[in-house]
Design a protein around this motif. Structure first.
Motif, PDB file in Angstrom:
ATOM      1  N   VAL A   2      44.202  18.270  -2.489  1.00 51.97           N
ATOM      2  CA  VAL A   2      44.467  18.860  -1.173  1.00 51.97           C
ATOM      3  C   VAL A   2      43.988  20.296  -1.122  1.00 51.97           C
ATOM      4  O   VAL A   2      43.269  20.713  -0.214  1.00 51.97           O
ATOM      5  CB  VAL A   2      45.973  18.787  -0.833  1.00 51.97           C
ATOM      6  CG1 VAL A   2      46.262  19.601   0.421  1.00 51.97           C
ATOM      7  CG2 VAL A   2      46.393  17.342  -0.621  1.00 51.97           C
ATOM      8  N   ASP A   3      44.401  21.089  -2.119  1.00 53.78           N
ATOM      9  CA  ASP A   3      43.997  22.501  -2.156  1.00 53.78           C
ATOM     10  C   ASP A   3      42.486  22.638  -2.249  1.00 53.78           C
ATOM     11  O   ASP A   3      41.895  23.527  -1.638  1.00 53.78           O
ATOM     12  CB  ASP A   3      44.644  23.199  -3.360  1.00 53.78           C
ATOM     13  CG  ASP A   3      46.136  23.396  -3.171  1.00 53.78           C
ATOM     14  OD1 ASP A   3      46.579  23.306  -2.011  1.00 53.78           O
ATOM     15  OD2 ASP A   3      46.837  23.615  -4.164  1.00 53.78           O
ATOM     16  N   GLU A   4      41.871  21.751  -3.009  1.00 58.49           N
ATOM     17  CA  GLU A   4      40.416  21.813  -3.183  1.00 58.49           C
ATOM     18  C   GLU A   4      39.704  21.576  -1.857  1.00 58.49           C
ATOM     19  O   GLU A   4      38.716  22.254  -1.542  1.00 58.49           O
ATOM     20  CB  GLU A   4      39.983  20.752  -4.203  1.00 58.49           C
ATOM     21  CG  GLU A   4      38.496  20.769  -4.498  1.00 58.49           C
ATOM     22  CD  GLU A   4      38.102  19.722  -5.524  1.00 58.49           C
ATOM     23  OE1 GLU A   4      36.925  19.336  -5.535  1.00 58.49           O
ATOM     24  OE2 GLU A   4      38.983  19.289  -6.300  1.00 58.49           O
ATOM     25  N   LEU A   5      40.199  20.638  -1.068  1.00 58.36           N
ATOM     26  CA  LEU A   5      39.601  20.360   0.238  1.00 58.36           C
ATOM     27  C   LEU A   5      39.728  21.553   1.170  1.00 58.36           C
ATOM     28  O   LEU A   5      38.774  21.993   1.791  1.00 58.36           O
ATOM     29  CB  LEU A   5      40.271  19.139   0.879  1.00 58.36           C
ATOM     30  CG  LEU A   5      39.821  17.761   0.385  1.00 58.36           C
ATOM     31  CD1 LEU A   5      40.707  16.690   0.997  1.00 58.36           C
ATOM     32  CD2 LEU A   5      38.373  17.510   0.745  1.00 58.36           C
ATOM     33  N   HIS A  34      36.627  22.257  11.981  1.00 60.46           N
ATOM     34  CA  HIS A  34      36.097  21.344  12.997  1.00 60.46           C
ATOM     35  C   HIS A  34      36.997  20.115  13.092  1.00 60.46           C
ATOM     36  O   HIS A  34      37.629  19.710  12.108  1.00 60.46           O
ATOM     37  CB  HIS A  34      34.669  20.934  12.622  1.00 60.46           C
ATOM     38  CG  HIS A  34      33.999  20.079  13.628  1.00 60.46           C
ATOM     39  ND1 HIS A  34      33.863  18.706  13.484  1.00 60.46           N
ATOM     40  CD2 HIS A  34      33.426  20.393  14.824  1.00 60.46           C
ATOM     41  CE1 HIS A  34      33.229  18.223  14.534  1.00 60.46           C
ATOM     42  NE2 HIS A  34      32.948  19.215  15.364  1.00 60.46           N
ATOM     43  N   LYS A  35      37.060  19.520  14.270  1.00 63.33           N
ATOM     44  CA  LYS A  35      37.976  18.397  14.496  1.00 63.33           C
ATOM     45  C   LYS A  35      37.726  17.219  13.555  1.00 63.33           C
ATOM     46  O   LYS A  35      38.632  16.411  13.294  1.00 63.33           O
ATOM     47  CB  LYS A  35      37.877  17.933  15.950  1.00 63.33           C
ATOM     48  CG  LYS A  35      36.532  17.387  16.346  1.00 63.33           C
ATOM     49  CD  LYS A  35      36.505  17.001  17.822  1.00 63.33           C
ATOM     50  CE  LYS A  35      35.136  16.490  18.245  1.00 63.33           C
ATOM     51  NZ  LYS A  35      35.108  16.135  19.691  1.00 63.33           N
ATOM     52  N   SER A  36      36.504  17.115  13.029  1.00 53.62           N
ATOM     53  CA  SER A  36      36.190  16.009  12.131  1.00 53.62           C
ATOM     54  C   SER A  36      36.962  16.094  10.813  1.00 53.62           C
ATOM     55  O   SER A  36      37.214  15.066  10.175  1.00 53.62           O
ATOM     56  CB  SER A  36      34.685  15.971  11.839  1.00 53.62           C
ATOM     57  OG  SER A  36      34.268  17.175  11.190  1.00 53.62           O
ATOM     58  N   ASN A  41      41.252  13.708   7.287  1.00 56.52           N
ATOM     59  CA  ASN A  41      42.245  14.125   6.285  1.00 56.52           C
ATOM     60  C   ASN A  41      43.603  14.318   6.954  1.00 56.52           C
ATOM     61  O   ASN A  41      44.190  15.396   6.918  1.00 56.52           O
ATOM     62  CB  ASN A  41      41.798  15.430   5.606  1.00 56.52           C
ATOM     63  CG  ASN A  41      40.466  15.297   4.894  1.00 56.52           C
ATOM     64  OD1 ASN A  41      40.384  14.797   3.776  1.00 56.52           O
ATOM     65  ND2 ASN A  41      39.402  15.742   5.555  1.00 56.52           N
ATOM     66  N   LYS A  42      44.088  13.243   7.553  1.00 54.02           N
ATOM     67  CA  LYS A  42      45.308  13.332   8.361  1.00 54.02           C
ATOM     68  C   LYS A  42      46.529  13.760   7.548  1.00 54.02           C
ATOM     69  O   LYS A  42      47.448  14.396   8.070  1.00 54.02           O
ATOM     70  CB  LYS A  42      45.574  11.987   9.043  1.00 54.02           C
ATOM     71  CG  LYS A  42      44.471  11.588  10.037  1.00 54.02           C
ATOM     72  CD  LYS A  42      44.828  10.323  10.779  1.00 54.02           C
ATOM     73  CE  LYS A  42      43.682   9.857  11.674  1.00 54.02           C
ATOM     74  NZ  LYS A  42      43.349  10.848  12.726  1.00 54.02           N
ATOM     75  N   GLY A 109      34.346  17.224   8.400  1.00 54.64           N
ATOM     76  CA  GLY A 109      34.507  15.887   7.865  1.00 54.64           C
ATOM     77  C   GLY A 109      33.241  15.453   7.158  1.00 54.64           C
ATOM     78  O   GLY A 109      32.168  16.019   7.366  1.00 54.64           O
ATOM     79  N   ARG A 110      33.361  14.444   6.339  1.00 57.74           N
ATOM     80  CA  ARG A 110      32.218  13.976   5.544  1.00 57.74           C
ATOM     81  C   ARG A 110      31.045  13.564   6.439  1.00 57.74           C
ATOM     82  O   ARG A 110      29.890  13.884   6.163  1.00 57.74           O
ATOM     83  CB  ARG A 110      32.662  12.801   4.667  1.00 57.74           C
ATOM     84  CG  ARG A 110      31.543  12.189   3.835  1.00 57.74           C
ATOM     85  CD  ARG A 110      32.083  11.118   2.898  1.00 57.74           C
ATOM     86  NE  ARG A 110      31.017  10.365   2.284  1.00 57.74           N
ATOM     87  CZ  ARG A 110      30.275  10.790   1.252  1.00 57.74           C
ATOM     88  NH1 ARG A 110      30.513  11.961   0.741  1.00 57.74           N
ATOM     89  NH2 ARG A 110      29.317  10.023   0.739  1.00 57.74           N
TER      90      ARG A 110
END
Length: 240
Positions: A2-5, A34-36, A41-42, A109-110
């Motif tokens: 999580v922290d890494e993201l 960004h919304k993506s 990652n909800k 997002g990816r």
């Protein structure tokens, strides 16, 4: 994990680039989200920057309008509107995003990452406005305005001195899309002269309406002139 993201957005680096210390680090992180990213990652329960972008758009508009109103005492409303339109265009805002390294610190997002979202003009422009919104909430309008004017000062001077290269195609698109979801279409309707000195005539249309024509030594130049003529016909620009 999580922290890494989340730490893909280097908040300390952003603060240094902005020259602003944020007490609320989450506010700054939200501005570059960004919304993506939250969509993919909800579980992180992190907000995107759309609401800040909405606020920042108004902060930017008021900051630029106030500055121009006070600086250009003899300029009519139309001239002020022209100058503002150039300064708050997506192209100019995207340029500011790169200057502030927002492109390097976006949380995407990816899917957006893979398809080049980190350099997409609309995403960069929105993130810049989101930063202005975050600045307003963190420091208030006076400091946000000071930051914005400092960031745009060279551009303002170029526009007022006539040195700024206007992107009429971008301005036309942004103008018509305020009231329509359609995009102006450009078509070469005539080619003149020999190959070594060819001239192109381009016409710009919106739906079935012909907005303007332009002639130039390249298709790009002809398109710009056609867009400018269209803006003039729409009373956005007057002949210089």
């Amino acid at each position: 994990m999580v922290d890494e993201l989340i730490e893909k957005a280097d908040i300390k680096s952003l603060e240094n680039k902005l020259g602003v210390h944020f007490e609320d680090k989450n506010l700054l992180r939200q501005a570059v989200t960004h919304k993506s990213f939250p969509n993919e990652n909800k579980k992180l329960n992190i907000k995107d920057n759309e609401r800040l972008e909405f606020l920042g758009d108004s902060v930017l508009g008021l900051a630029i309008s106030t500055y121009l109103f006070n600086k250009c005492e003899n300029s009519p409303e139309g001239e002020l509107a022209k100058t503002k339109a150039i300064l708050v265009s997506s192209e100019t805002l995207a340029e500011k995003a790169r200057k502030l390294d927002l492109n390097k610190n976006l949380l995407l997002g990816r899917g957006e990452e893979i398809t080049g979202g980190r350099e997409r003009e609309s995403i960069l422009a929105d993130s810049t406005e989101a930063i202005f919104g975050a600045l307003y909430l963190e420091k208030g309008f006076v400091e946000a305005k000071s930051f914005i004017i400092s960031l745009f000062k060279k551009d303002i001077n170029k526009v007022l001195s006539g040195e700024y290269e206007k992107d009429y195609k971008t301005l036309l698109q942004e103008t018509v899309q305020k009231d329509s979801d359609k995009t102006p279409q450009y078509q070469v309707i005539e080619e003149l002269g020999p190959d070594h000195n060819k001239k192109f005539v381009v016409e710009v249309e919106l739906a079935d309406d012909k907005l303007g024509k332009g002639r130039g030594s390249s298709k790009k130049k002809a398109e710009q002139k056609a867009a400018r003529k269209a803006l003039e016909n729409l009373d956005i620009y007057a002949e210089e």
